[in-house]
Design an enzyme around this catalytic site. Structure first.
Site, short mmCIF file in Angstrom:
data_model
loop_
_atom_site.label_atom_id
_atom_site.label_comp_id
_atom_site.label_asym_id
_atom_site.label_seq_id
_atom_site.Cartn_x
_atom_site.Cartn_y
_atom_site.Cartn_z
N SER A 83 0.87 -1.17 0.00
CA SER A 83 0.00 0.00 0.00
C SER A 83 0.92 1.22 0.00
O SER A 83 2.14 1.08 0.03
CB SER A 83 -0.90 -0.01 1.22
OG SER A 83 -0.11 -0.16 2.37
N LEU A 84 0.34 2.39 -0.04
CA LEU A 84 1.15 3.60 -0.09
C LEU A 84 0.86 4.47 1.10
O LEU A 84 -0.26 4.53 1.59
CB LEU A 84 0.82 4.39 -1.36
CG LEU A 84 1.21 3.78 -2.70
CD1 LEU A 84 0.60 4.57 -3.84
CD2 LEU A 84 2.73 3.72 -2.83
N GLU A 115 2.82 9.79 -11.42
CA GLU A 115 1.63 9.45 -12.20
C GLU A 115 0.38 9.69 -11.36
O GLU A 115 0.45 9.80 -10.14
CB GLU A 115 1.69 8.00 -12.70
CG GLU A 115 1.77 6.98 -11.60
CD GLU A 115 2.02 5.56 -12.13
OE1 GLU A 115 1.71 5.30 -13.29
OE2 GLU A 115 2.53 4.74 -11.35
N LYS A 117 -2.99 9.05 -9.29
CA LYS A 117 -3.42 7.95 -8.44
C LYS A 117 -4.88 7.66 -8.75
O LYS A 117 -5.76 8.46 -8.48
CB LYS A 117 -3.27 8.30 -6.96
CG LYS A 117 -3.69 7.15 -6.07
CD LYS A 117 -3.26 7.37 -4.64
CE LYS A 117 -3.59 6.14 -3.81
NZ LYS A 117 -5.01 5.80 -3.81
N ASP A 119 -8.51 5.99 -8.56
CA ASP A 119 -9.36 5.55 -7.46
C ASP A 119 -10.16 4.36 -7.94
O ASP A 119 -11.30 4.47 -8.36
CB ASP A 119 -10.28 6.70 -7.07
CG ASP A 119 -10.85 6.49 -5.69
OD1 ASP A 119 -10.40 5.56 -4.99
OD2 ASP A 119 -11.75 7.25 -5.32
N ARG A 138 -6.22 -7.19 -4.47
CA ARG A 138 -5.18 -6.97 -3.48
C ARG A 138 -5.51 -7.67 -2.16
O ARG A 138 -4.63 -8.24 -1.52
CB ARG A 138 -5.04 -5.46 -3.25
CG ARG A 138 -4.01 -5.11 -2.24
CD ARG A 138 -3.83 -3.61 -2.15
NE ARG A 138 -2.83 -3.34 -1.14
CZ ARG A 138 -3.06 -3.36 0.16
NH1 ARG A 138 -4.27 -3.62 0.60
NH2 ARG A 138 -2.09 -3.13 1.01
N GLU A 174 -4.37 -0.82 -11.48
CA GLU A 174 -5.63 -0.39 -10.89
C GLU A 174 -6.73 -0.57 -11.93
O GLU A 174 -6.62 -0.08 -13.05
CB GLU A 174 -5.48 1.09 -10.51
CG GLU A 174 -6.47 1.57 -9.50
CD GLU A 174 -6.03 1.31 -8.05
OE1 GLU A 174 -4.98 0.67 -7.82
OE2 GLU A 174 -6.77 1.75 -7.15
N TYR A 226 0.94 -0.20 -13.05
CA TYR A 226 1.94 0.69 -12.48
C TYR A 226 3.05 -0.01 -11.71
O TYR A 226 3.85 0.64 -11.06
CB TYR A 226 1.28 1.75 -11.59
CG TYR A 226 0.34 1.18 -10.54
CD1 TYR A 226 0.81 0.41 -9.49
CD2 TYR A 226 -1.02 1.44 -10.61
CE1 TYR A 226 -0.05 -0.10 -8.54
CE2 TYR A 226 -1.90 0.94 -9.66
CZ TYR A 226 -1.41 0.17 -8.64
OH TYR A 226 -2.27 -0.34 -7.71
N LYS A 315 -2.43 13.26 -1.95
CA LYS A 315 -3.88 13.27 -2.18
C LYS A 315 -4.39 14.66 -2.56
O LYS A 315 -3.91 15.68 -2.06
CB LYS A 315 -4.61 12.82 -0.91
CG LYS A 315 -4.29 11.40 -0.50
CD LYS A 315 -4.89 10.43 -1.50
CE LYS A 315 -5.20 9.11 -0.90
NZ LYS A 315 -6.44 8.83 -0.33
N CYS A 409 -47.85 22.41 -12.33
CA CYS A 409 -46.58 22.80 -12.94
C CYS A 409 -46.18 24.19 -12.44
O CYS A 409 -47.01 25.11 -12.48
CB CYS A 409 -46.73 22.80 -14.46
SG CYS A 409 -45.34 23.57 -15.31
N CYS A 412 -46.67 26.58 -15.81
CA CYS A 412 -47.94 26.82 -16.51
C CYS A 412 -49.16 26.43 -15.70
O CYS A 412 -50.28 26.59 -16.16
CB CYS A 412 -47.95 26.11 -17.86
SG CYS A 412 -48.21 24.33 -17.70
N CYS A 427 -45.23 17.56 -16.10
CA CYS A 427 -46.26 18.57 -16.31
C CYS A 427 -47.07 18.11 -17.51
O CYS A 427 -46.53 17.70 -18.52
CB CYS A 427 -45.60 19.91 -16.60
SG CYS A 427 -46.66 21.04 -17.52
N CYS A 433 -47.30 24.58 -22.19
CA CYS A 433 -46.47 25.02 -21.06
C CYS A 433 -45.30 25.89 -21.54
O CYS A 433 -44.52 25.47 -22.40
CB CYS A 433 -45.93 23.81 -20.31
SG CYS A 433 -44.78 24.23 -18.99
C1 9MJ Z 1 -2.70 4.03 -8.23
N1 9MJ Z 1 -3.67 3.68 -7.40
O1 9MJ Z 1 -2.93 4.69 -9.23
C2 9MJ Z 1 0.27 2.62 -6.91
N2 9MJ Z 1 -1.37 3.62 -7.88
O2 9MJ Z 1 2.30 1.60 -6.11
C3 9MJ Z 1 -0.21 3.91 -8.55
N3 9MJ Z 1 -1.04 2.81 -6.86
C4 9MJ Z 1 1.00 1.78 -6.00
N4 9MJ Z 1 0.80 3.31 -7.94
C5 9MJ Z 1 2.69 0.76 -5.12
N5 9MJ Z 1 -0.16 4.72 -9.64
C6 9MJ Z 1 1.59 0.44 -4.39
C7 9MJ Z 1 0.49 1.06 -4.96
#
Ligand code: 9MJ
Length: 670
Positions: A83-84, A115, A117, A119, A138, A174, A226, A315, A409, A412, A427, A433
């Site tokens: 995770s990050l 790059e 991130k 969601d 994951r 992702e 990624y 973020k 309405c 009108c 309506c 109208c």
């Molecule tokens: C996303 N969510 O776009 C990672 N991520 O790298 C990118 N997530 C990631 N890198 C290592 N661009 C763990 C997660």
């Protein structure tokens, strides 16, 4: 088409399809139109149906068919999925970069790969000898769920890698749902009265964990890669960015926004740049990610707990904020649909100040139990209209007011009605109208309706606002002098417009019915009604049950048609239009057309005809009992070919469907 070894042809087709998939999904640079691609797919499907022994698990046709699984098996990741750590402020990023430089014992600007991130949902895909063998979520980073059956249906995921990939390659990325697809999915769900998804992330997660891949296949998922998991037989390049470039060559999609930047200044400049693009991206992102680019430096930095020391997610501020709902007003659209609009205490969200949000319809208000005075969570995603996600119930003031659908309405004062089984309230004022008038006039004059060239939005607005035009019938009394007096209207254009209005009097019953703007009556339905009843009088006299007998007309449409025609002001407008000379050729009822010379025949039109437009050709075919469809199949009786035909001609030739040139077609029409 020459007879050919089917095995060889199947291989050729797969190679071509894989190549075009790569051009389309990875390079974003397709070489051929979608229709031609469809033709290749169709040929392969038919070939495989005729020779089932030729089907391979990697065939591009195999993305859809698999049967549902009972539950998702567990997959253990041989290399854990990381995770990050998060950074919320510039200071957090500056501190991260300082820690990196201290550990590396360097004062130079560190090179980072940056790059967006995404969601979505992190996944790990395992390719053995270039073939996709497993896809897993994951999960907790060590154990995830096997979602191979669903991931295989995602068109951007290659089932086979290009070039010479290593013996084993695990790639991480992702999976996400683009905003447009998310919107369409929810609209479909809503129309069917099914549950809608709160956001694209939930929709992607729900879709990926579906047990039935046939459902997944119908939902628009996409992917960016990624990173790596386990690999065997690959001497890694020196940089993270080079790994990604190599993945791209193997056919794996990577973010087009990937950039290599230097130092913390480079990171922050990238963050601002992507932040500005955020609202116009076709998918949701919640920040950007910086990764130390050198693999040697990554190794030196190592990990803390489950996150690498060499990467951080920076973020963006939340897309969701809370504010107070001041009022709910109802807007009236072309077909009279009343849309509740939330008037909010202005609030800054996703980079803009928002003071209005859509509430879609009354069902939505009831489901979310939204009341005036409530504190609500507002979300703005991409460039879509802001919406109310939910109510913060514990902040509800004692005098909060329940939202009620107005009985009349707001514009009108006609009755508002809600048809059972439909979410929208409308309506019933119809063409009377005022709020519907502008939209109705625009629709009436549009190309596929009465086709009044030159009657643009600005002119309609002036005519309606001055009170000169109250219904489409009033258009037919307009003079050159009156029109020339409007803004943006020279004498010459006024003359032209009057001529266009005059020309529009000669039309067809189908166009006329479509032009009226009856709710739920589009072009196809209008054509079906026209050919079934043959005359306006017959339709006006028909009962709801009789209207339902028209092919493809169900109870909802029939009720709308009957109701529309019963409104006294709609009857007046129709009578006035006919009084002004709007007319159409008398038409045989379907009973007669059914016995017509083209009864039961299906036509496909391609290219441009000299003697008539495509719409006119369709109308003539329908008048003789025939039917026009959009795509060529074995069931097509004739393909009519004009100048510069599209891929439908090739398809007709391939399937051996009779082809008519314009002269042969005119002869057939008599
Ligand atoms: C996303 N969510 O776009 C990672 N991520 O790298 C990118 N997530 C990631 N890198 C290592 N661009 C763990 C997660």
């Amino acid at each position: 088409m020459p007879a050919q070894d089917p095995k060889k042809r199947a291989r050729e087709l797969r190679e071509q399809i894989e190549w075009h998939n790569y051009r389309y999904h990875v390079l974003d640079d397709p070489e051929i139109p979608d229709a031609e691609f469809d033709l290749l797919m169709r040929e392969l499907i038919e070939l495989e149906q005729a020779h089932p022994e030729l089907v391979t698990p990697e065939s591009p046709t195999q993305r859809v068919g698999a049967a549902p699984v009972g539950s998702l098996p567990v997959v253990t990741h041989s290399v854990p999925m990381l995770s990050l750590e998060n950074a919320f402020t510039e200071e957090d990023v500056i501190a991260f970069d300082r820690r990196v430089r201290e550990r590396l014992e360097t004062d130079d600007g560190v090179e980072y790969a940056a790059e967006p991130k995404l969601d979505g949902l992190a996944v790990s895909l395992r390719y053995e000898h270039g073939r996709l063998v497993q896809a897993a979520t994951r999960g907790d980073g060590v154990r995830g769920e096997d979602v191979t059956h669903n991931v295989r249906t995602i068109k951007a995921v290659p089932l086979r890698l290009r070039g010479t990939p290593p013996e084993l390659l695990e790639v991480r990325g992702e999976i996400f749902m683009p905003l447009a697809g998310f919107k369409a999915l929810n609209e479909r769900a809503q129309a069917r009265g099914e549950k809608t998804f709160v956001n694209p992330r939930n929709a992607a997660a729900g879709t990926l964990r579906q047990l039935d891949p046939r459902l997944t296949a119908r939902r628009p998922l996409d992917v960016y890669f990624y990173g790596l998991g386990e690999t065997r037989g690959w001497k890694l390049p020196a940089r993270h960015s080079e790994i990604l470039e190599q993945l791209r060559e193997w056919g794996l999609r990577i973010s087009p926004l990937l950039e290599v930047v230097r130092g913390v200044e480079g990171c922050l400049a990238y963050y601002r740049e992507v932040g500005q693009q955020r609202a116009s991206l076709p998918y949701e992102i919640d920040g950007v990610v910086y990764k130390v680019n050198s693999l040697i430096q990554q190794r030196e930095l190592g990990f803390i707990a489950r996150a690498p020391r060499w990467a951080i997610a920076h973020k963006f501020p939340a897309h969701e904020v809370s504010t107070v709902l001041r009022d709910v007003e109802f807007q009236v659209g072309r077909t009279g649909a009343l849309t509740p609009v939330a008037r909010l205490e202005p609030v800054f969200v996703g980079g803009v100040t928002v003071s209005n949000a859509t509430l879609h319809n009354m069902d939505e208000i009831e489901r979310k139990d939204v009341r005036i005075g409530d504190t609500v969570i507002v979300r703005r995603a991409g460039d879509v209209i802001p919406e109310i996600v939910k109510v913060v119930v514990n902040k509800r003031p004692p005098d909060a007011r329940v939202v009620r659908l107005p009985k009349k309405c707001p514009v009108c004062k006609s009755d508002v009605e809600r048809v059972a089984g439909e979410a929208v309230a409308r309506c019933t004022g119809g063409l009377y109208c005022a709020a519907q008038r502008k939209e109705a006039l625009r629709h009436f004059a549009s190309r596929r309706a009465l086709d009044i060239d030159g009657l643009g939005t600005k002119i309609i607005d002036q005519l309606v606002e001055s009170g000169r035009v109250k219904s489409p019938a009033d258009l037919y009394g307009l003079t050159v002098e009156e029109l020339a007096g409007l803004e943006r209207m020279a004498a010459k254009s006024a003359t032209k417009l009057v001529a266009a209005i005059e020309r529009s009097k000669q039309t067809t019953l189908a166009r006329f019915l479509y032009a009226l703007g009856i709710p739920e009556v589009g072009e196809r339905t209008a054509e079906a009604l026209a050919s079934y009843f043959g005359s306006l009088e017959a339709l006006q006299e028909a009962t709801e049950a009789q209207i339902q007998e028209v092919p493809d007309v169900g109870p909802v449409v029939a009720a709308h048609v009957r109701h529309f025609l019963d409104q006294p002001h709609n009857r007046e407008v129709i009578a006035a239009l006919r009084g002004h000379g709007v007319h159409w050729p008398a038409q045989a009822r379907r009973a007669a057309a059914e016995g017509g010379p083209l009864a039961g025949k299906t036509f496909v039109l391609t290219g441009t005809l000299d003697s008539m437009s495509r719409e006119q050709a369709g109308e003539r075919i329908a008048a003789l009992g025939g039917k026009v469809t959009g795509s060529v199949s074995k069931k097509t009786d004739y393909v009519v070919v004009g100048a510069e035909p599209g891929s439908k001609l090739a398809k007709a030739q391939a399937l051996g469907v009779p082809i008519l040139d314009e002269r042969a077609f005119l002869e057939l029409l008599g």
